[in-house]
Scaffold this active site. Structure first.
Site: not given
Length: 360
Positions: A17, A112-113
């Site tokens: 993350d 983003d993860e």
């Protein structure tokens, strides 16, 4: 099967993350703002909301989904930057390239993860902990960004673990630590437990995972339906593993909406339309397969994705509607829907009597 069940097929997951991703990417081009409260989002004059805030701004209460006008009142010195999805998507492609040096099983939940399964990988003698540490170091060295990571034997636990040492940290849950970790875990950390579900659980005296015992299953099913059983499974450290079978496959359909959806009723209408198309695709699969699950997926205006599923032996409109309501109830404030997906998981009939392997 419980969280302490072990077997010979040990599975390993890393959840990565990125830390305040949108802002961090912007600061690569504006390092002079590193010590300032910074957020990315729409302007107050356009009734915009905050997409991401750095950790300096978060100390003032600025967070994702907050109205920009409110954020600027809470933090008068807030530096607001416009959203540049093309820049973030370019970095995400570089992240994907880095992750695939370690495994080809990479699943991005948003820009983003990502979840990485590293079961059976040989780098660092198969140590998921060392792989995660090396991934974080590589991301910082090559991209100038920091990432937090979680390592666990279950995918959803790796995601929870990635939040424990945020920002720029790592947390590992080994197989023999799963039960103890879950016992003390606030049930609100379990995926799919939003405010409405938690209100039911709290009324049943369930605030931590240890409170959700087998004896609570009838009450959970009574008040939450199939979702209640899902919550019990996750609190026990049980995750679906039947999908590893080559005889399990997904049949789905999805649609990017012409304009962002802000109303649950509109989402439900769109699901009705998708159901018609999905039934045709299910018919094409043939009679050799049985439906075992319904799944709904929502992609939000910030490009993050949430999905949930429930056992079902048909494409059940009531189940589909319930799943959509669940995702809607757990969405962050201010996020509209840009894409809706509907799918079923099917299993070949000849496999019905085969006992599926435990994960450990």
């Amino acid at each position: 099967m419980t969280a302490t069940t072990k077997g010979k097929n040990e599975r390993k997951f890393i959840h990565v993350d990125m830390d305040s991703f949108f802002v961090s990417v912007e600061l690569l081009d504006a390092p002079h703002l590193n010590q300032h409260p910074v957020a990315v989002g729409g302007t107050a004059s356009e009734r915009g909301v905050i997409s991401t805030a750095n950790y300096i701004a978060r100390k003032f209460g600025v967070k994702s989904g907050l109205a920009t006008a409110t954020a600027q009142r809470m933090c008068p010195d807030l530096v607001l930057l416009p959203v540049r999805f093309e820049a973030y998507e370019a970095i995400t492609r570089k992240l994907d390239e880095i992750f695939r040096r370690y495994t080809d099983k990479v699943e991005f939940l948003s820009l983003d993860e990502a979840s990485l399964e590293v079961t059976g990988r040989t780098r660092f003698n198969g140590s998921a902990t060392h792989m995660a540490a090396h991934i974080r170091a590589t991301v910082q060295q090559e991209l100038g960004l920091t990432a937090s990571a979680g390592v666990a034997p279950l995918k959803y636990l790796a995601k929870i673990a990635s939040e424990v040492q945020k920002p720029n940290g790592m947390f590992v849950i080994t197989p023999n630590q799963v039960r103890g970790f879950l016992d003390d875990l606030d049930v609100r950390k379990i995926p799919g437990v939003g405010p409405k579900t938690y209100a039911v659980l709290e009324n049943l005296g369930c605030r931590q995972c240890r409170d959700i015992t087998e004896e609570k299953i009838p009450a959970l099913m009574r008040y939450l339906g199939v979702h209640g059983f899902y919550v019990w499974e996750r609190c026990q450290g049980i995750e679906d593993h039947d999908e590893q079978s080559s005889d399990i496959k997904s049949v789905g359909i999805e649609r990017t909406l012409p304009r962002d959806c802000h109303m649950l009723c509109d989402c439900l209408k769109e699901l009705d339309r998708l159901s018609e198309g999905l039934r045709e695709r299910i018919a094409e699969v043939g009679d050799d397969y049985l439906i075992i699950k319904n799944q709904v997926k929502l992609k939000f205006s910030d490009f993050s994705i949430s999905s949930t599923e429930a056992p079902a032996n048909t494409l059940c409109q009531h189940t589909v509607s319930s799943l959509c309501r669940l995702l809607w109830d757990t969405r962050r404030e201010g996020r509209a829907i840009r894409l809706i997906g509907l799918s079923v998981k099917v299993r070949r009939k000849v496999q019905d009597d085969i006992q599926l392997a435990f994960p450990w």
